[in-house]
Write an enzyme that holds these catalytic residues in place. Structure first.
Site, PDB file in Angstrom:
ATOM      1  N   HIS A  23       0.943  -1.370  -0.108  1.00 27.82           N
ATOM      2  CA  HIS A  23       0.241  -0.167   0.139  1.00 27.82           C
ATOM      3  C   HIS A  23       0.837   1.221  -0.015  1.00 27.82           C
ATOM      4  O   HIS A  23       0.682   2.135   1.143  1.00 27.82           O
ATOM      5  CB  HIS A  23      -1.087   0.268   1.693  1.00 27.82           C
ATOM      6  CG  HIS A  23      -2.528  -0.811   1.106  1.00 27.82           C
ATOM      7  ND1 HIS A  23      -2.794  -0.931   2.187  1.00 27.82           N
ATOM      8  CD2 HIS A  23      -2.437  -1.699   0.076  1.00 27.82           C
ATOM      9  CE1 HIS A  23      -3.409  -2.245   2.044  1.00 27.82           C
ATOM     10  NE2 HIS A  23      -3.332  -2.260   0.932  1.00 27.82           N
ATOM     11  N   HIS A  79     -11.860  -8.513  -6.145  1.00 25.80           N
ATOM     12  CA  HIS A  79     -11.473  -7.865  -6.043  1.00 25.80           C
ATOM     13  C   HIS A  79     -10.419  -7.029  -6.487  1.00 25.80           C
ATOM     14  O   HIS A  79      -9.612  -7.186  -7.481  1.00 25.80           O
ATOM     15  CB  HIS A  79     -10.508  -8.004  -4.426  1.00 25.80           C
ATOM     16  CG  HIS A  79     -10.202  -6.660  -3.688  1.00 25.80           C
ATOM     17  ND1 HIS A  79     -10.816  -5.702  -3.992  1.00 25.80           N
ATOM     18  CD2 HIS A  79      -9.639  -7.112  -2.631  1.00 25.80           C
ATOM     19  CE1 HIS A  79     -10.538  -4.889  -2.999  1.00 25.80           C
ATOM     20  NE2 HIS A  79      -9.229  -5.681  -2.147  1.00 25.80           N
ATOM     21  N   GLU A  81      -8.797  -4.115  -6.542  1.00 28.15           N
ATOM     22  CA  GLU A  81      -7.552  -3.781  -5.938  1.00 28.15           C
ATOM     23  C   GLU A  81      -6.201  -4.369  -6.706  1.00 28.15           C
ATOM     24  O   GLU A  81      -6.528  -5.091  -7.200  1.00 28.15           O
ATOM     25  CB  GLU A  81      -7.573  -3.737  -3.979  1.00 28.15           C
ATOM     26  CG  GLU A  81      -5.804  -2.821  -4.019  1.00 28.15           C
ATOM     27  CD  GLU A  81      -5.572  -2.727  -2.276  1.00 28.15           C
ATOM     28  OE1 GLU A  81      -6.718  -3.194  -1.301  1.00 28.15           O
ATOM     29  OE2 GLU A  81      -5.127  -2.193  -2.254  1.00 28.15           O
ATOM     30  N   ASP A  83      -3.324  -5.061  -6.464  1.00 26.99           N
ATOM     31  CA  ASP A  83      -2.519  -6.389  -5.842  1.00 26.99           C
ATOM     32  C   ASP A  83      -2.863  -7.706  -6.526  1.00 26.99           C
ATOM     33  O   ASP A  83      -2.336  -8.797  -6.638  1.00 26.99           O
ATOM     34  CB  ASP A  83      -2.528  -6.394  -4.869  1.00 26.99           C
ATOM     35  CG  ASP A  83      -3.562  -6.383  -3.838  1.00 26.99           C
ATOM     36  OD1 ASP A  83      -4.323  -5.777  -4.447  1.00 26.99           O
ATOM     37  OD2 ASP A  83      -3.594  -6.914  -2.739  1.00 26.99           O
ATOM     38  N   HIS A 145     -12.379  -5.772   2.164  1.00 26.10           N
ATOM     39  CA  HIS A 145     -12.901  -4.512   2.766  1.00 26.10           C
ATOM     40  C   HIS A 145     -12.568  -3.684   1.717  1.00 26.10           C
ATOM     41  O   HIS A 145     -12.592  -2.473   2.587  1.00 26.10           O
ATOM     42  CB  HIS A 145     -11.181  -4.477   3.459  1.00 26.10           C
ATOM     43  CG  HIS A 145     -10.077  -4.527   2.156  1.00 26.10           C
ATOM     44  ND1 HIS A 145      -8.869  -2.752   2.600  1.00 26.10           N
ATOM     45  CD2 HIS A 145      -9.231  -5.087   1.535  1.00 26.10           C
ATOM     46  CE1 HIS A 145      -8.143  -3.610   1.663  1.00 26.10           C
ATOM     47  NE2 HIS A 145      -8.885  -4.047   0.878  1.00 26.10           N
ATOM     48  N   ASP A 164      -9.313 -11.165   0.506  1.00 24.36           N
ATOM     49  CA  ASP A 164      -8.276 -10.416   1.561  1.00 24.36           C
ATOM     50  C   ASP A 164      -8.671 -10.940   2.458  1.00 24.36           C
ATOM     51  O   ASP A 164      -7.824 -10.910   3.684  1.00 24.36           O
ATOM     52  CB  ASP A 164      -8.078  -9.147   0.999  1.00 24.36           C
ATOM     53  CG  ASP A 164      -7.620  -8.659   0.624  1.00 24.36           C
ATOM     54  OD1 ASP A 164      -6.409  -9.000   0.116  1.00 24.36           O
ATOM     55  OD2 ASP A 164      -7.897  -7.265  -0.144  1.00 24.36           O
ATOM     56  N   TYR A 192      -2.522  -8.314   9.891  1.00 24.21           N
ATOM     57  CA  TYR A 192      -3.424  -7.366   8.520  1.00 24.21           C
ATOM     58  C   TYR A 192      -4.623  -7.189   9.607  1.00 24.21           C
ATOM     59  O   TYR A 192      -5.214  -6.471   9.048  1.00 24.21           O
ATOM     60  CB  TYR A 192      -3.073  -9.595   8.367  1.00 24.21           C
ATOM     61  CG  TYR A 192      -3.577  -8.545   7.013  1.00 24.21           C
ATOM     62  CD1 TYR A 192      -3.319  -8.758   5.202  1.00 24.21           C
ATOM     63  CD2 TYR A 192      -5.452  -9.838   6.236  1.00 24.21           C
ATOM     64  CE1 TYR A 192      -3.651  -9.645   4.875  1.00 24.21           C
ATOM     65  CE2 TYR A 192      -5.576  -9.283   5.485  1.00 24.21           C
ATOM     66  CZ  TYR A 192      -4.989  -9.409   4.141  1.00 24.21           C
ATOM     67  OH  TYR A 192      -6.143  -9.402   2.560  1.00 24.21           O
ATOM     68  N   HIS A 225      -3.866 -13.400   0.033  1.00 21.88           N
ATOM     69  CA  HIS A 225      -2.504 -13.461  -0.025  1.00 21.88           C
ATOM     70  C   HIS A 225      -1.758 -14.559   1.282  1.00 21.88           C
ATOM     71  O   HIS A 225      -2.703 -15.198   2.149  1.00 21.88           O
ATOM     72  CB  HIS A 225      -2.005 -12.037   0.959  1.00 21.88           C
ATOM     73  CG  HIS A 225      -2.616 -11.432   0.165  1.00 21.88           C
ATOM     74  ND1 HIS A 225      -1.152 -10.671  -0.756  1.00 21.88           N
ATOM     75  CD2 HIS A 225      -3.291  -9.446   0.329  1.00 21.88           C
ATOM     76  CE1 HIS A 225      -2.441  -9.917  -0.917  1.00 21.88           C
ATOM     77  NE2 HIS A 225      -3.528  -8.963  -0.447  1.00 21.88           N
TER      78      HIS A 225
HETATM   79 FE1  FEO Z   1      -7.261  -5.542  -1.000  1.00 18.56          FE
HETATM   80 FE2  FEO Z   1      -4.564  -7.540  -1.346  1.00 18.56          FE
HETATM   81  O1  FEO Z   1      -5.646  -5.861  -2.177  1.00 18.56           O
END
Ligand code: FEO
Length: 395
Positions: A23, A79, A81, A83, A145, A164, A192, A225
């Site tokens: 991030h 998601h 995002e 990543d 999230h 996530d 996390y 992750h």
């Molecule tokens: Fe919300 Fe692992 O990205």
């Protein structure tokens, strides 16, 4: 690298051994991370999530060695995002017409990020995608999230692709929860949760109870992750319920910044006072400007009370203490007590400023704080000791 989770489900993601900040500079990843992507093969073939943008080319090249890309029938974007969606532009360059399944918010985010009009297929909770013998059942997970977040449950295999949620930033050649060091696994899972999911705790509780109420078997939880939960996979869902319920341990964290050691020496005396009043409580001290802010946030998450110290500078507080306050305000910790302390030379605003900002951040202020002038001497140390004792008793 790829590996089989079951006969028909492969992990095809990327382990990022080098990552130390995530991030931007916002989150420290001392143990690296992984971007987990999954390939599900049945009569139809689905790819669930991709990897972060810098690894897009490598990801698609490796995927093409596993499967003719044209044989992928469905792309699932749980998601948006970067990543997890970062390799979509590279992948979709090869298979531009294949459908991408995501939530309505997912379409907005993916269009916003990549400015492409791909073949989006909007899904909602309960929608099913038949892959042949197995079905993928979608579960929206709004604000877990991001507004677009979604999970998928694969029938027959009983796999929850949780994105996530339930993840941890760990790079390991052992990609299962039972193969890694448990203390490290839980250290990363706690960090996390503390740093990413705390503000959404009420939604965490609601969503997990909703999924538990479906009474579905769960053989694996595959997050986006870190390691896959295969041994007692629901242990992490149970832990999340505990963490979401205003979690705290018998811990007090004393966090300070200091210019010439005055506020540091006060912190040490306060800790002695706390221990004299309560020898069972764990007391941890952190110089915030010399500590990793995400690790300190994790200790705040575990604490039932915190003490925050800063000397006064330019009628304000030191930068590192201000950064921590800003982060804690966003995380919306609940059910935690606090007070402030600090020394000063001339004007002495820091203690009131810290107290006000702790209150704004949702902490219950249980003391007016401790404010001492110049370098602390014997009288101030005695005052700090008594302050620590009184604080412990009020906690
Ligand atoms: Fe919300 Fe692992 O990205």
């Amino acid at each position: 690298m790829k590996f089989k989770i079951t006969e028909n489900v492969d992990w095809v993601g990327k382990i990022d051994w080098e990552l130390r900040k995530f991030h931007g500079e916002e989150y420290s990843t001392h143990r690296g991370t992984s971007y987990n992507s999954y390939l599900v093969k049945d009569e139809k073939i689905a790819l669930i999530d991709t990897v972060w943008t810098p690894f897009a080319k490598e990801f698609v090249e490796n995927l093409a060695k596993e499967i003719d890309l044209n044989k992928i029938d469905y792309v699932i974007a749980n998601h948006a995002e970067m990543d997890h969606s970062g390799a979509l532009p590279e992948l979709m360059r090869h298979i531009p017409d294949k459908p991408i399944y995501c939530t309505a918010n997912g379409v907005k985010s993916l269009r916003g990020h990549y400015h492409k009009d791909w073949n989006f297929q909007v899904v909602k909770t309960g929608d099913k995608l038949s892959l042949g013998k197995k079905e993928l059942v979608f579960v929206e997970a709004m604000m877990l999230h991001w507004p677009d977040s979604m999970m998928g449950y694969l029938t027959e295999e009983a796999i929850l692709f949780s994105n996530d949620a339930f993840g941890q930033h760990i790079a390991s050649e052992h990609m299962y929860n039972d193969l890694v060091v448990q203390s490290e696994l839980y250290e990363e899972a706690t960090k996390y949760y503390a740093n990413i999911l705390t503000p959404f705790s009420p939604l965490v509780t609601k969503k997990i109870n909703e999924v538990i109420a479906l009474n579905l078997p769960v053989n694996f939880i595959c997050p986006s992750h870190g390691v896959i939960w295969r041994k007692n996979p629901l242990q992490i869902a149970e832990k999340y319920l505990e963490w979401a319920a205003d979690y705290q341990e018998n811990q007090i964290a004393i966090i300070y910044d200091t210019m010439w050691d005055g506020t540091r020496t006060l912190a040490e005396q306060i800790s002695k006072g706390i221990k004299q009043a309560d020898d069972k409580v764990t007391v941890k001290l952190y110089n915030i400007s010399r500590s990793d802010i995400n690790d300190v946030v994790t200790e705040v998450f575990k604490a039932k009370a915190i003490l925050l110290g800063s000397p006064t500078i330019n009628k304000g507080i030191l930068n590192a203490a201000a950064a921590l306050l800003e982060m804690m305000k966003g995380l919306k910790f609940k059910n935690k007590k606090a007070a402030a302390f600090g020394c000063y030379g001339w004007s002495g605003e820091s203690v009131k400023l810290l107290t006000d900002r702790l209150s704004e951040a949702g902490f219950e202020i249980i003391s007016d704080g401790l404010k001492t002038m110049w370098q602390p001497g014997d009288a101030e140390f005695a005052q700090a000791l008594e302050f620590g004792k009184a604080f412990a008793k009020k906690v």
